[in-house]
Design a protein around this motif. Structure first.
Motif, PDB file in Angstrom:
ATOM      1  N   ALA A  68       0.348  -1.333  -0.255  1.00 24.97           N
ATOM      2  CA  ALA A  68       0.099   0.222  -0.182  1.00 24.97           C
ATOM      3  C   ALA A  68       0.582   1.289  -0.238  1.00 24.97           C
ATOM      4  N   HIS A  69       2.095   0.792   0.838  1.00 25.30           N
ATOM      5  CA  HIS A  69       2.695   2.403   0.555  1.00 25.30           C
ATOM      6  C   HIS A  69       3.846   2.385  -0.287  1.00 25.30           C
ATOM      7  N   LEU A  70       3.439   1.295  -1.329  1.00 23.84           N
ATOM      8  CA  LEU A  70       5.013   1.147  -1.761  1.00 23.84           C
ATOM      9  C   LEU A  70       5.207   2.505  -2.954  1.00 23.84           C
ATOM     10  N   MET A  71       3.505   2.775  -3.574  1.00 25.42           N
ATOM     11  CA  MET A  71       3.838   4.228  -3.685  1.00 25.42           C
ATOM     12  C   MET A  71       2.965   5.055  -3.516  1.00 25.42           C
ATOM     13  N   ASP A  72       3.841   5.322  -2.625  1.00 24.41           N
ATOM     14  CA  ASP A  72       3.315   6.453  -1.909  1.00 24.41           C
ATOM     15  C   ASP A  72       3.963   8.051  -2.736  1.00 24.41           C
ATOM     16  N   ASP A  73       3.181   8.919  -2.529  1.00 22.93           N
ATOM     17  CA  ASP A  73       3.622  10.376  -2.557  1.00 22.93           C
ATOM     18  C   ASP A  73       4.725  10.558  -0.746  1.00 22.93           C
ATOM     19  N   LYS A  74       4.389  10.178   0.127  1.00 27.49           N
ATOM     20  CA  LYS A  74       4.779  11.026   1.011  1.00 27.49           C
ATOM     21  C   LYS A  74       6.637   9.729   0.843  1.00 27.49           C
ATOM     22  N   LYS A  75       7.652  10.154   0.531  1.00 30.85           N
ATOM     23  CA  LYS A  75       8.738   9.617   0.592  1.00 30.85           C
ATOM     24  C   LYS A  75       9.858  10.036   1.823  1.00 30.85           C
ATOM     25  N   LEU A  76      10.310   9.879   2.307  1.00 33.05           N
ATOM     26  CA  LEU A  76      12.028  10.457   2.756  1.00 33.05           C
ATOM     27  C   LEU A  76      13.077  10.714   1.947  1.00 33.05           C
ATOM     28  N   SER A  77      13.457  11.756   2.178  1.00 32.79           N
ATOM     29  CA  SER A  77      14.744  12.785   1.198  1.00 32.79           C
ATOM     30  C   SER A  77      15.401  11.824   1.816  1.00 32.79           C
ATOM     31  N   TRP A  78      16.501  10.825   1.445  1.00 27.53           N
ATOM     32  CA  TRP A  78      17.650  10.490   2.282  1.00 27.53           C
ATOM     33  C   TRP A  78      18.954  11.523   1.124  1.00 27.53           C
ATOM     34  N   GLN A  79      18.645  12.625   1.048  1.00 27.69           N
ATOM     35  CA  GLN A  79      19.593  13.611   0.073  1.00 27.69           C
ATOM     36  C   GLN A  79      20.383  14.437   0.865  1.00 27.69           C
ATOM     37  N   PHE A  80      20.753  14.492   2.499  1.00 28.75           N
ATOM     38  CA  PHE A  80      20.763  15.151   3.399  1.00 28.75           C
ATOM     39  C   PHE A  80      21.775  14.339   4.392  1.00 28.75           C
ATOM     40  N   LYS A  81      23.011  15.229   4.199  1.00 27.00           N
ATOM     41  CA  LYS A  81      23.932  14.284   5.016  1.00 27.00           C
ATOM     42  C   LYS A  81      23.143  14.650   7.684  1.00 27.00           C
ATOM     43  N   LEU A  82      23.451  13.689   7.940  1.00 23.91           N
ATOM     44  CA  LEU A  82      23.932  13.832   9.045  1.00 23.91           C
ATOM     45  C   LEU A  82      24.497  15.114  10.320  1.00 23.91           C
ATOM     46  N   GLY A  83      25.192  15.444   9.019  1.00 21.64           N
ATOM     47  CA  GLY A  83      25.944  17.144   9.734  1.00 21.64           C
ATOM     48  C   GLY A  83      26.696  16.090  11.064  1.00 21.64           C
ATOM     49  N   GLY A  84      27.726  15.170  10.996  1.00 20.83           N
ATOM     50  CA  GLY A  84      28.761  15.115  11.784  1.00 20.83           C
ATOM     51  C   GLY A  84      27.915  14.449  13.168  1.00 20.83           C
ATOM     52  N   HIS A  85      27.379  14.167  13.560  1.00 21.01           N
ATOM     53  CA  HIS A  85      26.751  14.230  14.335  1.00 21.01           C
ATOM     54  C   HIS A  85      26.747  12.678  14.862  1.00 21.01           C
ATOM     55  N   ASP A  86      27.798  12.601  15.856  1.00 19.81           N
ATOM     56  CA  ASP A  86      27.777  10.989  16.392  1.00 19.81           C
ATOM     57  C   ASP A  86      27.270  10.467  17.354  1.00 19.81           C
ATOM     58  N   GLU A  87      26.396   9.773  17.625  1.00 22.43           N
ATOM     59  CA  GLU A  87      25.320   9.493  18.684  1.00 22.43           C
ATOM     60  C   GLU A  87      25.947   8.205  19.285  1.00 22.43           C
TER      61      GLU A  87
END
Length: 88
Positions: free
Chosen positions: A69-88
């Motif tokens: 059902a969510h395979l062709m969803d309009d809402k998709k997470l954009s993974w084109q950003f970096k974590l900003g160097g935060h290591d937790e």
């Protein structure tokens, strides 16, 4: 309370015939109609329907609910950003 009263029915999965649900029976019926339209012999048709049903059950157990059902969803997470160097 006996087993056929309302509150106990909520604890069980709704089945129609043996352990087949409505979706399983719909798949069996539609595949039977398609295979009979294609004029596939009876035992081959029965084997193919059983194979389709087993594959459907296997896929249903392996994938999370709502995967298709969510395979062709309009809402998709954009993974084109970096974590900003935060290591937790």
């Amino acid at each position: 309370m006996s087993r056929n009263q309302f509150p106990t029915l909520l604890n069980q999965k709704a089945t129609m015939l043996a352990s087949l649900t409505r979706v399983d029976l719909l798949v069996v019926g539609s595949s039977y109609l398609i295979l009979s339209w294609m004029k596939v012999p009876g035992l081959y048709s029965l084997g193919m329907i059983a194979l389709i049903l087993v594959c459907l059950k296997f896929i249903g157990k392996r994938l999370k609910q709502g995967f298709f059902a969510h395979l062709m969803d309009d809402k998709k997470l954009s993974w084109q950003f970096k974590l900003g160097g935060h290591d937790e």
